[in-house]
Design a protein around this motif. Structure first.
Motif, PDB file in Angstrom:
ATOM      1  N   ASN A 272       0.827  -1.215   0.000  1.00 42.94           N
ATOM      2  CA  ASN A 272       0.000   0.000   0.000  1.00 42.94           C
ATOM      3  C   ASN A 272       0.858   1.260   0.000  1.00 42.94           C
ATOM      4  O   ASN A 272       1.957   1.271   0.529  1.00 42.94           O
ATOM      5  N   PRO A 273       0.302   2.344  -0.616  1.00 41.05           N
ATOM      6  CA  PRO A 273      -0.935   2.387  -1.406  1.00 41.05           C
ATOM      7  C   PRO A 273      -0.743   1.665  -2.743  1.00 41.05           C
ATOM      8  O   PRO A 273       0.367   1.611  -3.264  1.00 41.05           O
ATOM      9  N   SER A 274      -1.811   1.139  -3.278  1.00 41.96           N
ATOM     10  CA  SER A 274      -1.711   0.251  -4.435  1.00 41.96           C
ATOM     11  C   SER A 274      -1.077   0.923  -5.642  1.00 41.96           C
ATOM     12  O   SER A 274      -0.403   0.269  -6.442  1.00 41.96           O
ATOM     13  N   ASP A 275      -1.293   2.238  -5.805  1.00 39.92           N
ATOM     14  CA  ASP A 275      -0.704   2.964  -6.940  1.00 39.92           C
ATOM     15  C   ASP A 275       0.650   3.571  -6.616  1.00 39.92           C
ATOM     16  O   ASP A 275       1.301   4.134  -7.498  1.00 39.92           O
ATOM     17  N   GLY A 276       1.077   3.488  -5.375  1.00 41.07           N
ATOM     18  CA  GLY A 276       2.323   4.132  -4.971  1.00 41.07           C
ATOM     19  C   GLY A 276       2.071   5.565  -4.503  1.00 41.07           C
ATOM     20  O   GLY A 276       1.178   6.247  -5.013  1.00 41.07           O
TER      21      GLY A 276
END
Length: 350
Positions: A272-276
């Motif tokens: 996390n976070p999934s998008d960076g």
């Protein structure tokens, strides 16, 4: 207690004996080789620590190379100002050619020096730990004696003061000088200061896991505008900077693969976070690996003898069980060291 106030506590703590230091050192070195480190930049050493390093080297018990920065202020710095840098001890196992300064504290404790007040603590701009006059004196002495200066600077005010001091000491010809002075951490930068690193030939020495450790609260400290210059690896790389990579252990974990993963994903080890987190500042895999190898060697004036696998360089080699350039990013976290080799000698084997 915040920053320099720790001196009130340190004064009544008994000094470590050389035996204590040696025991701790050997334990730490065994951890370093287990995670594939072939050299450590030890930021802030004193005479007693250096004596222990040399004793271990003489006995063949210091398994990794040490690039040591003298702790300022103190008797160690005064001694080395008289004798000058020690470029190589024990056939390249130890170098003492830099000095470690502190311009401010940490962002988490709100001790980092900011230009404007903390977003979550109105009226507080953090703390500076040395004056501009003192910085100038140390830098001038270091310049005259050929020492590299490495200054801890977290906040944008601390980084600005450090760059200003370096510029004054290096003079108008700083761009032509190969002094490789460093800013340790360079965590929160005023956007106008980012191109100055390349222009002044100053090296940002940064620790990728700091971003992923701090991301849950860093924006609370500095707000949405200033966070654009925080942990700004891509912005620095775009200007031509080479980032000296590290972990800052024991503040962070010693494993360099955690740092490589953080550098290319801007994610915590939980994914996390999934998008960076502000992923536009990510490094490429090649840049991340160079941070911990070639560019780190450059930050210690060693690029001609280590940092890449080439003929006639020191045989300092880490053998790992995964191809970290081609596996999924999360698998980098599971990378294990099969073997660590220093100067052609196997010092760790799984």
């Amino acid at each position: 207690v915040i920053d320099n106030a720790i001196d009130l506590v340190n004064k009544i703590i008994p000094e470590l004996s050389e035996e204590d230091i040696e025991r701790r050192m050997k334990l730490a070195i065994s951890e370093c080789v287990r995670f594939g480190l072939t050299e450590v930049h030890d930021m802030g050493v004193d005479l007693k620590t250096l004596q222990v390093y040399k004793r271990l080297i003489d006995r063949g018990e210091c398994l990794i190379r040490i690039y040591a920065a003298i702790d300022y202020p103190g008797e160690t710095w005064l001694k080395y100002l008289q004798t000058g840098p020690e470029y190589s001890y024990g056939n390249g196992m130890l170098a003492v050619r830099s000095v470690k300064l502190y311009m401010d504290g940490a962002l988490g404790s709100r001790g980092a020096a900011l230009i404007e007040e903390y977003s979550d603590d109105p009226g507080n701009r953090g703390l500076t730990m040395m004056s501009e006059a003192e910085l100038d004196t140390v830098c001038q002495n270091a310049f005259a004696k050929g020492f590299q200066v490495c200054t801890h600077a977290i906040g944008d005010r601390a980084n600005n003061l450090t760059l200003n001091g370096y510029e004054r000491a290096l003079g108008k010809n700083s761009a032509s000088l190969d002094r490789r002075w460093r800013v340790e951490h360079a965590q929160v930068l005023n956007l106008n200061d980012i191109p100055r690193f390349t222009r002044l030939r100053i090296l940002p020495s940064m620790q990728p896991t700091h971003a992923t450790s701090d991301m849950d609260w860093a924006e609370l400290r500095v707000g949405k505008e200033r966070i654009q210059g925080a942990y700004a690896w891509r912005s620095l790389l775009k200007t031509g900077s080479h980032i000296v990579g590290g972990s800052d252990f024991p503040v962070e974990f010693v494993n360099p693969f955690f740092g490589i993963y953080a550098a290319i994903t801007r994610k915590g080890r939980n994914g996390n976070p999934s998008d960076g987190w502000y992923k536009e500042q990510c490094m490429t895999r090649e840049e991340a690996v160079r941070c911990f190898t070639e560019w780190a060697s450059y930050g210690a004036f060693q690029e001609n003898v280590k940092g890449t696998l080439e003929k006639n360089k020191w045989a300092d080699i880490t053998v790992i069980n995964k191809d970290i350039f081609n596996i999924p990013p999360e698998d980098i976290l599971k990378t294990e060291v099969e073997m660590t080799i220093i100067a052609g000698k196997i010092v760790f084997s799984k």
